[in-house]
Motif scaffolding. Structure first.
Motif, PDB file in Angstrom:
ATOM      1  N   VAL A 163     -20.696 -57.261  -2.305  1.00  0.00           N
ATOM      2  CA  VAL A 163     -19.477 -57.757  -2.853  1.00  0.00           C
ATOM      3  C   VAL A 163     -18.737 -57.615  -1.292  1.00  0.00           C
ATOM      4  O   VAL A 163     -18.299 -56.695  -0.704  1.00  0.00           O
ATOM      5  CB  VAL A 163     -18.688 -57.250  -3.815  1.00  0.00           C
ATOM      6  N   LEU A 164     -18.309 -58.808  -0.933  1.00  0.00           N
ATOM      7  CA  LEU A 164     -17.312 -59.019   0.204  1.00  0.00           C
ATOM      8  C   LEU A 164     -16.030 -59.577  -0.031  1.00  0.00           C
ATOM      9  O   LEU A 164     -15.803 -60.403  -1.007  1.00  0.00           O
ATOM     10  CB  LEU A 164     -17.884 -59.802   1.455  1.00  0.00           C
TER      11      LEU A 164
ATOM     12  N   VAL B  37     -16.373 -54.407   2.373  1.00  0.00           N
ATOM     13  CA  VAL B  37     -17.835 -54.441   1.943  1.00  0.00           C
ATOM     14  C   VAL B  37     -18.081 -53.434   0.955  1.00  0.00           C
ATOM     15  O   VAL B  37     -18.106 -52.387   1.357  1.00  0.00           O
ATOM     16  CB  VAL B  37     -18.531 -54.508   3.145  1.00  0.00           C
ATOM     17  N   GLU B  38     -18.115 -54.050  -0.163  1.00  0.00           N
ATOM     18  CA  GLU B  38     -18.806 -53.056  -1.674  1.00  0.00           C
ATOM     19  C   GLU B  38     -20.257 -52.969  -1.689  1.00  0.00           C
ATOM     20  O   GLU B  38     -20.907 -54.164  -1.909  1.00  0.00           O
ATOM     21  CB  GLU B  38     -17.888 -53.440  -2.782  1.00  0.00           C
ATOM     22  N   LEU B  39     -20.899 -52.002  -1.275  1.00  0.00           N
ATOM     23  CA  LEU B  39     -22.494 -52.029  -1.381  1.00  0.00           C
ATOM     24  C   LEU B  39     -23.051 -51.384  -2.399  1.00  0.00           C
ATOM     25  O   LEU B  39     -24.094 -51.918  -2.996  1.00  0.00           O
ATOM     26  CB  LEU B  39     -22.519 -50.953  -0.082  1.00  0.00           C
ATOM     27  N   SER B  40     -22.225 -50.735  -3.245  1.00  0.00           N
ATOM     28  CA  SER B  40     -23.064 -50.305  -4.667  1.00  0.00           C
ATOM     29  C   SER B  40     -21.766 -50.021  -5.372  1.00  0.00           C
ATOM     30  O   SER B  40     -20.749 -49.610  -5.207  1.00  0.00           O
ATOM     31  CB  SER B  40     -23.830 -49.245  -4.572  1.00  0.00           C
ATOM     32  N   GLY B  41     -22.170 -49.979  -6.867  1.00  0.00           N
ATOM     33  CA  GLY B  41     -21.039 -49.503  -7.658  1.00  0.00           C
ATOM     34  C   GLY B  41     -20.795 -48.222  -7.665  1.00  0.00           C
ATOM     35  O   GLY B  41     -21.396 -47.255  -7.183  1.00  0.00           O
TER      36      GLY B  41
ATOM     37  N   VAL C 158     -18.417 -63.378  11.765  1.00  0.00           N
ATOM     38  CA  VAL C 158     -19.757 -62.909  11.482  1.00  0.00           C
ATOM     39  C   VAL C 158     -20.066 -63.108  10.107  1.00  0.00           C
ATOM     40  O   VAL C 158     -21.243 -63.565   9.508  1.00  0.00           O
ATOM     41  CB  VAL C 158     -20.083 -61.375  11.821  1.00  0.00           C
ATOM     42  N   VAL C 159     -19.338 -62.735   8.989  1.00  0.00           N
ATOM     43  CA  VAL C 159     -19.363 -63.066   7.571  1.00  0.00           C
ATOM     44  C   VAL C 159     -19.355 -64.625   7.240  1.00  0.00           C
ATOM     45  O   VAL C 159     -20.401 -64.659   6.547  1.00  0.00           O
ATOM     46  CB  VAL C 159     -18.067 -62.121   6.960  1.00  0.00           C
ATOM     47  N   GLU C 160     -18.753 -65.340   7.795  1.00  0.00           N
ATOM     48  CA  GLU C 160     -18.821 -66.701   7.532  1.00  0.00           C
ATOM     49  C   GLU C 160     -20.244 -67.151   8.021  1.00  0.00           C
ATOM     50  O   GLU C 160     -20.842 -67.940   7.190  1.00  0.00           O
ATOM     51  CB  GLU C 160     -17.787 -67.566   8.445  1.00  0.00           C
TER      52      GLU C 160
END
Length: 79
Positions: free
Chosen positions: A4-5, A16-20, A59-61
């Protein structure tokens, strides 16, 4: 959990959420990057402060566009 960004323009922070999971510890890597660790020391979240100034939003785009192009290609190839 999927990657999730999130971008907060008022604060210019890219998250930047990589994991819960809950964050049990945080570490500042430099003046603008904070890494959040969950249980067992796994990276749960990365915050990049001054993201626009660092050029990271570009970069994200580009990554999002590449992902979208890849999905469209796969959908076209599927009978």
């Amino acid at each position: 959990m999927d990657l999730v960004l999130k971008y907060y323009p008022d604060a210019d922070i890219l998250v930047v959420e990589l994991s819960g999971g809950s964050i049990v510890d945080e570490e500042w890597l430099d003046n603008d990057v904070v890494v959040g660790y969950g249980e067992g020391g796994r990276v749960v979240r990365v915050e990049v402060h001054n993201a626009l100034k660092r050029g990271l939003l570009n970069v994200v785009e580009e990554l999002a566009k590449a992902r979208r192009d890849m999905v469209e290609h796969i959908l076209k190839a599927t009978p």
